[in-house]
Design an enzyme around this catalytic site. Structure first.
Site, mmCIF file in Angstrom:
data_model
loop_
_atom_site.group_PDB
_atom_site.id
_atom_site.type_symbol
_atom_site.label_atom_id
_atom_site.label_comp_id
_atom_site.label_asym_id
_atom_site.label_seq_id
_atom_site.Cartn_x
_atom_site.Cartn_y
_atom_site.Cartn_z
ATOM 1 N N GLU A 157 -25.428 -77.621 -68.100
ATOM 2 C CA GLU A 157 -25.664 -77.852 -66.691
ATOM 3 C C GLU A 157 -25.445 -79.318 -66.307
ATOM 4 O O GLU A 157 -24.465 -79.651 -65.666
ATOM 5 C CB GLU A 157 -27.096 -77.418 -66.357
ATOM 6 N N GLY B 214 -37.392 -76.448 -61.338
ATOM 7 C CA GLY B 214 -38.423 -77.484 -61.284
ATOM 8 C C GLY B 214 -39.615 -77.217 -62.164
ATOM 9 O O GLY B 214 -40.659 -77.843 -62.030
ATOM 10 N N GLU C 30 -65.385 -92.781 -55.129
ATOM 11 C CA GLU C 30 -65.842 -92.827 -53.748
ATOM 12 C C GLU C 30 -65.923 -94.241 -53.193
ATOM 13 O O GLU C 30 -65.691 -94.452 -52.020
ATOM 14 C CB GLU C 30 -67.215 -92.142 -53.624
ATOM 15 N N THR D 225 -75.601 -92.576 -56.575
ATOM 16 C CA THR D 225 -74.931 -93.761 -57.106
ATOM 17 C C THR D 225 -75.954 -94.700 -57.746
ATOM 18 O O THR D 225 -75.672 -95.337 -58.761
ATOM 19 C CB THR D 225 -74.146 -94.467 -55.989
ATOM 20 N N LYS E 70 -83.194 -78.683 -65.437
ATOM 21 C CA LYS E 70 -82.925 -78.095 -66.742
ATOM 22 C C LYS E 70 -82.690 -79.221 -67.723
ATOM 23 O O LYS E 70 -82.108 -80.251 -67.374
ATOM 24 C CB LYS E 70 -81.695 -77.192 -66.610
ATOM 25 N N GLY F 141 -76.549 -89.936 -49.773
ATOM 26 C CA GLY F 141 -77.596 -90.918 -49.541
ATOM 27 C C GLY F 141 -78.900 -90.663 -50.265
ATOM 28 O O GLY F 141 -79.881 -91.372 -50.064
ATOM 29 N N THR G 119 -35.953 -78.572 -68.728
ATOM 30 C CA THR G 119 -35.121 -79.573 -69.393
ATOM 31 C C THR G 119 -35.997 -80.615 -70.085
ATOM 32 O O THR G 119 -35.716 -81.028 -71.210
ATOM 33 C CB THR G 119 -34.183 -80.235 -68.368
ATOM 34 N N HIS H 222 -89.550 -80.871 -70.484
ATOM 35 C CA HIS H 222 -89.367 -81.820 -69.391
ATOM 36 C C HIS H 222 -90.362 -81.528 -68.288
ATOM 37 O O HIS H 222 -90.955 -80.447 -68.223
ATOM 38 C CB HIS H 222 -87.932 -81.787 -68.877
#
Lengths: 505, 94
Positions: free
Chosen positions: A69, A41, A312, A289, A451, A285, A45, A457
């Site tokens: 085979e 497996g 999600e 998103t 970062k 939360g 082949t 920044h």
């Protein structure tokens, strides 16, 4: 000098198996025999067939398949699922079977000594017949179990290997092995027949199957070392995922792009870099998103093509969420500049996800890509394949000068880091943390840019709120410390003044 | 009795091929009581025949008639085994 090198090195034959030519530094050694060994497996082949198929499709080189085979009919049938029409190749005179599969239920009676002269003659005949350049023998184990005299068989295998070399074909021999890590092949002689050895593995790791390929030796020429993951995909076959052969040579851009949120742009010193990879980390939360949605919006406003992989939430949920924050996904999707792909992480293995995502990116040619969330993908994979996945995605999109935004979910509500971050924080260019801050019995949200490579920044942890027009970042938490470790403490105001004095210089 | 059709496949004029032919001749002349026909086929001259018959090892002896089809590989030095493998009636030598 250049000419001298050409004489010294062994030429390689490009296999055109996706990714394999990269890890083998150009393909299989030309006019030589390579042993492909693996447990049951392990896709031996498929590899042997694909080697011939790619030769026919890409280089118009004829191939001989010697099967010990499975019957030729079984192989024709089985390979249809990869979209390979072997029968058509045969009709075109590009493919020739040498059928050495067992024909009778009973084994042949043996009386006295014998050799495999007939097989040799048949192979040679087939090679001349279609002027083949590639040969696959699948698999040696079957021949050892049919002819019990190992000494004879070993001798005959050497003859076959020698004949293949004189006929100037490049060949693959497959052989079984019993353990994933152990003897190269079952009968202990196979590896001496071939100049080169490749090992295919199908390892069970944390209840998940993981396929890897390792080039163990290439006599007289170079190759990449170690195990490389690969996957098998319907209609395509084996696809290698070369990781360390990818070079860190992506260009770097000074162009800033809109993060979709003016205040966040300011915190990042003017926006994200055009070819950077960003990580947004936060507990459930906290607004991950939303950050993704605004990031997409920022692109769409400037007519950039945006691609979102969501693992999600469903498309309907995402679109409804966007509407709730005053962002219109529906019309931009209709215009064709937004593409949202929603899938369950469990729908396929991580390797397959990577291949699919690359295909979609190649096809859609986005300027921005977001993945929401990496943590969902981490659920379906082992630590190693997850790390390889992240590396694969980031290097791929960086090469294409696409800006990427990934989200990661932290397991604890307050503070803390996730396993996800530990793997990818060094790969990403920027990290944005979203955190809950508990102050006087109230949950508030904080954002900070941890970062940002190549840019100044804002180092403050700022408070932000979410309403029906999206995210609003306001002032820094001036009188709270310990937010990132998940233990916010209020500071007395004179303490803050003292700290400010200290760092004034 | 039915006619026996035997085909011996060899690869070139090697000592082993010669030995197989010699052994087969001895067996059919001394042991078979029925009529027989013997064909010797050199695979090197006609490899397609080996392909059609799916022969791997040489020498290979195939009994085509009468059924059932039987295949014996080797130089046929063990005549007992050959006769058993051919699955036909034969004179007992002793």
């Amino acid at each position: 000098m250049k000419n001298k090198n050409q004489y010294l090195s062994i030429e390689k034959l490009e296999t055109f198996i996706p990714g394999f030519d990269q890890i083998s530094n150009g393909g299989l050694p030309k006019h030589r025999t390579t042993l492909v060994s693996g447990t049951a497996g392990a896709a031996k082949t498929v590899f042997a067939v694909q080697f011939l198929v790619q030769g026919i499709l890409t280089a118009n080189e004829g191939g001989i398949f010697i099967t010990f085979e499975e019957s030729p009919n079984d192989i024709r049938q089985n390979m249809k699922s990869f979209g390979w029409d072997i029968q058509k190749f045969e009709e075109e005179g590009k493919w020739q079977f040498v059928d050495a599969s067992p024909q009778f239920e009973e084994a042949d009676t043996v009386s006295g000594t014998y050799d495999l002269g007939a097989l040799l003659a048949r192979i040679e005949h087939a090679i001349h017949k279609i002027e083949a350049k590639r040969v696959s023998l699948d698999s040696l184990g079957a021949i050892f179990s049919r002819f019990t005299d190992t000494a004879i068989i070993r001798n005959e295998l050497f003859k076959i290997a020698f004949m293949l070399k004189t006929l100037k074909v490049t060949a693959i021999l497959t052989a079984e092995r019993i353990n994933e890590y152990g003897e190269i092949a079952r009968y202990g002689v196979e590896e001496f027949v071939a100049d080169n050895v490749i090992i295919l593995r199908n390892i069970l790791e944390e209840e998940k199957r993981r396929r890897t390929m390792e080039i163990l030796k290439f006599r007289g020429c170079s190759h990449q070392k170690g195990e490389y993951p690969f996957t098998i995909i319907p209609n395509e076959g084996i696809i290698m995922i070369p990781l360390s052969s990818m070079e860190l040579k992506q260009k770097s851009s000074d162009t800033r792009i809109d993060s979709g949120n003016d205040e966040l742009n300011k915190m990042c010193g003017g926006g994200f870099f055009r070819d950077s990879v960003l990580l947004v980390s936060g507990a459930t939360g906290t607004g991950k998103t939303l950050t993704v949605t605004e990031f997409m919006d920022g692109g769409m406003k400037n007519n950039e093509r945006c691609l979102l992989f969501a693992f999600e939430e469903s498309k309907e949920q995402l679109f409804r969420n966007a509407r709730g924050w005053g962002i219109d996904f529906d019309s931009t999707e209709q215009k064709g500049i937004l593409n949202v792909i929603c899938e369950y992480p469990e729908s396929r293995s991580l390797e397959d996800h990577l291949v699919k995502m690359k295909e979609i990116i190649d096809e859609f040619k986005p300027n921005r890509v977001a993945i929401d969330s990496l943590s969902a993908l981490e659920r379906v994979s082992t630590v190693r394949s997850f790390r390889e996945f992240i590396l694969g995605v980031t290097s791929f999109i960086k090469h294409k000068e696409i800006v990427g935004l990934f989200t990661a979910t932290t397991p604890t509500l307050l503070g803390g880091t996730s396993v996800t971050e530990a793997h990818i924080s060094t790969i990403t260019d920027s990290i944005i943390l979203l955190r809950y801050v508990e102050i006087n019995g109230e949950m508030r949200r904080g954002i900070t840019v941890l970062k940002m490579r190549g840019s100044k920044h804002d180092k403050d942890i700022r408070e932000f709120t979410i309403d029906d027009t999206g995210m609003h970042i306001s002032k820094a938490f001036r009188n709270v410390s310990g937010i990132l470790v998940g233990n916010p403490r209020s500071l007395a105001s004179d303490e803050i003044e003292r700290m400010d004095e200290m760092f004034k210089a | 009795m039915a006619k026996i059709l035997l085909k011996l496949y060899i690869t070139g004029q090697t000592p082993r091929s010669a030995r197989a032919i010699e052994n087969l001749k001895n067996i059919v002349e001394n042991e078979l009581k029925d009529e027989y026909e013997m064909k010797i086929i050199d695979i090197l001259e006609n490899p397609q025949l080996a392909e059609d018959e799916k022969i791997l090892a040489t020498p290979t002896l195939i009994k085509e008639l009468p059924p059932p089809l039987r295949r014996i590989i080797g130089d046929l030095s063990d005549s007992e085994k050959v006769l058993l493998g051919l699955d036909i009636t034969y004179h007992k030598t002793n």
